[in-house]
Scaffold this motif. Sequence first.
Motif, PDB file in Angstrom:
ATOM      1  N   ALA A  70      -4.903 -14.237 -11.329  1.00 40.42           N
ATOM      2  CA  ALA A  70      -6.127 -13.419 -11.349  1.00 40.42           C
ATOM      3  C   ALA A  70      -5.767 -12.031 -11.846  1.00 40.42           C
ATOM      4  CB  ALA A  70      -6.727 -13.323  -9.954  1.00 40.42           C
ATOM      5  N   SER A  71      -6.713 -11.421 -12.534  1.00 42.34           N
ATOM      6  CA  SER A  71      -6.598 -10.019 -12.916  1.00 42.34           C
ATOM      7  C   SER A  71      -7.883  -9.340 -12.445  1.00 42.34           C
ATOM      8  CB  SER A  71      -6.424  -9.895 -14.433  1.00 42.34           C
ATOM      9  OG  SER A  71      -7.405 -10.630 -15.122  1.00 42.34           O
ATOM     10  N   TRP A  72      -8.003  -8.043 -12.705  1.00 45.61           N
ATOM     11  CA  TRP A  72      -9.230  -7.354 -12.300  1.00 45.61           C
ATOM     12  C   TRP A  72      -9.706  -6.434 -13.410  1.00 45.61           C
ATOM     13  CZ3 TRP A  72      -9.450  -2.022 -11.623  1.00 45.61           C
ATOM     14  CH2 TRP A  72      -8.228  -1.349 -11.494  1.00 45.61           C
ATOM     15  N   TYR A  73     -11.017  -6.152 -13.383  1.00 46.95           N
ATOM     16  CA  TYR A  73     -11.582  -5.233 -14.361  1.00 46.95           C
ATOM     17  C   TYR A  73     -12.416  -4.194 -13.641  1.00 46.95           C
ATOM     18  CZ  TYR A  73     -15.723  -8.449 -14.667  1.00 46.95           C
ATOM     19  OH  TYR A  73     -16.809  -9.242 -14.440  1.00 46.95           O
ATOM     20  N   GLY A  74     -12.412  -2.981 -14.181  1.00 43.29           N
ATOM     21  CA  GLY A  74     -13.038  -1.874 -13.474  1.00 43.29           C
ATOM     22  C   GLY A  74     -13.867  -0.969 -14.358  1.00 43.29           C
ATOM     23  N   GLU A  75     -13.417   0.283 -14.488  1.00 41.70           N
ATOM     24  CA  GLU A  75     -14.209   1.340 -15.115  1.00 41.70           C
ATOM     25  C   GLU A  75     -14.647   1.049 -16.538  1.00 41.70           C
ATOM     26  OE1 GLU A  75     -12.728   5.333 -14.730  1.00 41.70           O
ATOM     27  OE2 GLU A  75     -12.070   4.950 -12.682  1.00 41.70           O
ATOM     28  N   LYS A  76     -13.821   0.363 -17.322  1.00 39.91           N
ATOM     29  CA  LYS A  76     -14.155   0.095 -18.720  1.00 39.91           C
ATOM     30  C   LYS A  76     -15.487  -0.666 -18.841  1.00 39.91           C
ATOM     31  CE  LYS A  76     -12.311  -2.128 -22.861  1.00 39.91           C
ATOM     32  NZ  LYS A  76     -11.196  -2.889 -23.432  1.00 39.91           N
ATOM     33  N   PHE A  77     -15.776  -1.536 -17.869  1.00 38.46           N
ATOM     34  CA  PHE A  77     -16.991  -2.348 -17.926  1.00 38.46           C
ATOM     35  C   PHE A  77     -18.061  -1.910 -16.921  1.00 38.46           C
ATOM     36  CE2 PHE A  77     -13.554  -4.937 -19.578  1.00 38.46           C
ATOM     37  CZ  PHE A  77     -14.090  -5.354 -20.790  1.00 38.46           C
ATOM     38  N   ASP A 144      -5.707  -6.945  -2.222  1.00 34.80           N
ATOM     39  CA  ASP A 144      -4.525  -6.084  -2.216  1.00 34.80           C
ATOM     40  C   ASP A 144      -3.610  -6.277  -3.426  1.00 34.80           C
ATOM     41  OD1 ASP A 144      -3.060  -4.014  -1.107  1.00 34.80           O
ATOM     42  OD2 ASP A 144      -1.861  -5.336   0.166  1.00 34.80           O
ATOM     43  N   PHE A 145      -4.214  -6.255  -4.637  1.00 37.29           N
ATOM     44  CA  PHE A 145      -3.359  -6.286  -5.821  1.00 37.29           C
ATOM     45  C   PHE A 145      -3.792  -5.304  -6.910  1.00 37.29           C
ATOM     46  CE2 PHE A 145      -6.382  -9.631  -7.062  1.00 37.29           C
ATOM     47  CZ  PHE A 145      -6.522  -9.465  -8.436  1.00 37.29           C
ATOM     48  N   ILE A 146      -4.449  -4.236  -6.512  1.00 37.09           N
ATOM     49  CA  ILE A 146      -4.873  -3.212  -7.471  1.00 37.09           C
ATOM     50  C   ILE A 146      -3.669  -2.645  -8.220  1.00 37.09           C
ATOM     51  CG2 ILE A 146      -5.851  -0.869  -7.700  1.00 37.09           C
ATOM     52  CD1 ILE A 146      -7.987  -2.935  -7.266  1.00 37.09           C
ATOM     53  N   GLU A 147      -2.665  -2.224  -7.493  1.00 45.78           N
ATOM     54  CA  GLU A 147      -1.489  -1.597  -8.113  1.00 45.78           C
ATOM     55  C   GLU A 147      -0.744  -2.566  -9.026  1.00 45.78           C
ATOM     56  OE1 GLU A 147      -0.673   1.654  -7.890  1.00 45.78           O
ATOM     57  OE2 GLU A 147      -2.480   1.938  -6.679  1.00 45.78           O
ATOM     58  N   LYS A 148      -0.553  -3.774  -8.565  1.00 44.07           N
ATOM     59  CA  LYS A 148       0.195  -4.777  -9.329  1.00 44.07           C
ATOM     60  C   LYS A 148      -0.574  -5.231 -10.571  1.00 44.07           C
ATOM     61  CE  LYS A 148       2.617  -9.116  -8.759  1.00 44.07           C
ATOM     62  NZ  LYS A 148       2.784 -10.311  -7.979  1.00 44.07           N
ATOM     63  N   GLY A 149      -1.914  -5.311 -10.460  1.00 45.73           N
ATOM     64  CA  GLY A 149      -2.738  -5.693 -11.593  1.00 45.73           C
ATOM     65  C   GLY A 149      -3.088  -7.164 -11.673  1.00 45.73           C
ATOM     66  N   THR A 150      -2.213  -8.023 -11.203  1.00 48.46           N
ATOM     67  CA  THR A 150      -2.462  -9.460 -11.191  1.00 48.46           C
ATOM     68  C   THR A 150      -1.915 -10.050  -9.901  1.00 48.46           C
ATOM     69  OG1 THR A 150      -0.373  -9.999 -12.290  1.00 48.46           O
ATOM     70  CG2 THR A 150      -2.308  -9.701 -13.720  1.00 48.46           C
ATOM     71  N   ALA A 151      -2.380 -11.261  -9.593  1.00 44.66           N
ATOM     72  CA  ALA A 151      -1.883 -11.972  -8.415  1.00 44.66           C
ATOM     73  C   ALA A 151      -2.076 -13.466  -8.627  1.00 44.66           C
ATOM     74  CB  ALA A 151      -2.625 -11.526  -7.156  1.00 44.66           C
ATOM     75  N   LYS A 152      -1.201 -14.252  -8.034  1.00 42.39           N
ATOM     76  CA  LYS A 152      -1.376 -15.698  -8.054  1.00 42.39           C
ATOM     77  C   LYS A 152      -2.418 -16.042  -6.993  1.00 42.39           C
ATOM     78  CE  LYS A 152       0.775 -20.114  -8.164  1.00 42.39           C
ATOM     79  NZ  LYS A 152       1.941 -20.925  -8.268  1.00 42.39           N
ATOM     80  N   VAL A 153      -3.448 -16.783  -7.410  1.00 47.00           N
ATOM     81  CA  VAL A 153      -4.567 -17.073  -6.515  1.00 47.00           C
ATOM     82  C   VAL A 153      -4.944 -18.547  -6.542  1.00 47.00           C
ATOM     83  CG1 VAL A 153      -5.566 -14.751  -6.726  1.00 47.00           C
ATOM     84  CG2 VAL A 153      -6.339 -16.584  -8.258  1.00 47.00           C
ATOM     85  N   HIS A 154      -5.667 -18.922  -5.507  1.00 42.30           N
ATOM     86  CA  HIS A 154      -6.327 -20.223  -5.428  1.00 42.30           C
ATOM     87  C   HIS A 154      -7.806 -19.928  -5.328  1.00 42.30           C
ATOM     88  CE1 HIS A 154      -7.083 -24.388  -4.261  1.00 42.30           C
ATOM     89  NE2 HIS A 154      -7.934 -23.895  -3.380  1.00 42.30           N
TER      90      HIS A 154
END
Length: 163
Positions: A70-77, A144-154
Amino acid sequence: MNFRIFINFFLLLLLCSCTALKKNKNNNPNAVVPKLEKYSKYGNPKSYNVFDVEYNVLGSHINFTEEGIASWYGEKFHGKLTSIREVYDMYQLTAAHRSLPIPCYVKVTNLENNKSVIVRINDRGPFSKNRIIDLSYAAAKELDFIEKGTAKVHIETIDAEKY
């Protein structure tokens, strides 16, 4: 007469309390409560093409599970329209998925720390290789993965009729 008003007021207060408890199961005021929604007429073509890659939209979200990054998106969108023409709010618990029909709800579990959150899928993406879901800033913060940017998820979809 005053006793009857008191009883009605008490019953109304009790009813409101029960509703609030259901909405915030985890004592999180931002918690998403899955509800039955029709799939949008926008954002759900049978297939679509992005960067010369064709994606197929599933006919149903029921019983779908997936594991990956998983990744996340924020201010740009933030403030821009999502695929179903809703305004993206990075502070809401939402996400983007390439093939799930939208809107729908999924439980996302960070496999690195076992934290989970329910999000509403209302957008398309991610279109980066090796990513299965793009979470809003708020959802990534919960996991809890804002700093890392990505995380392994289910991820597992939620049937709102049975929730």
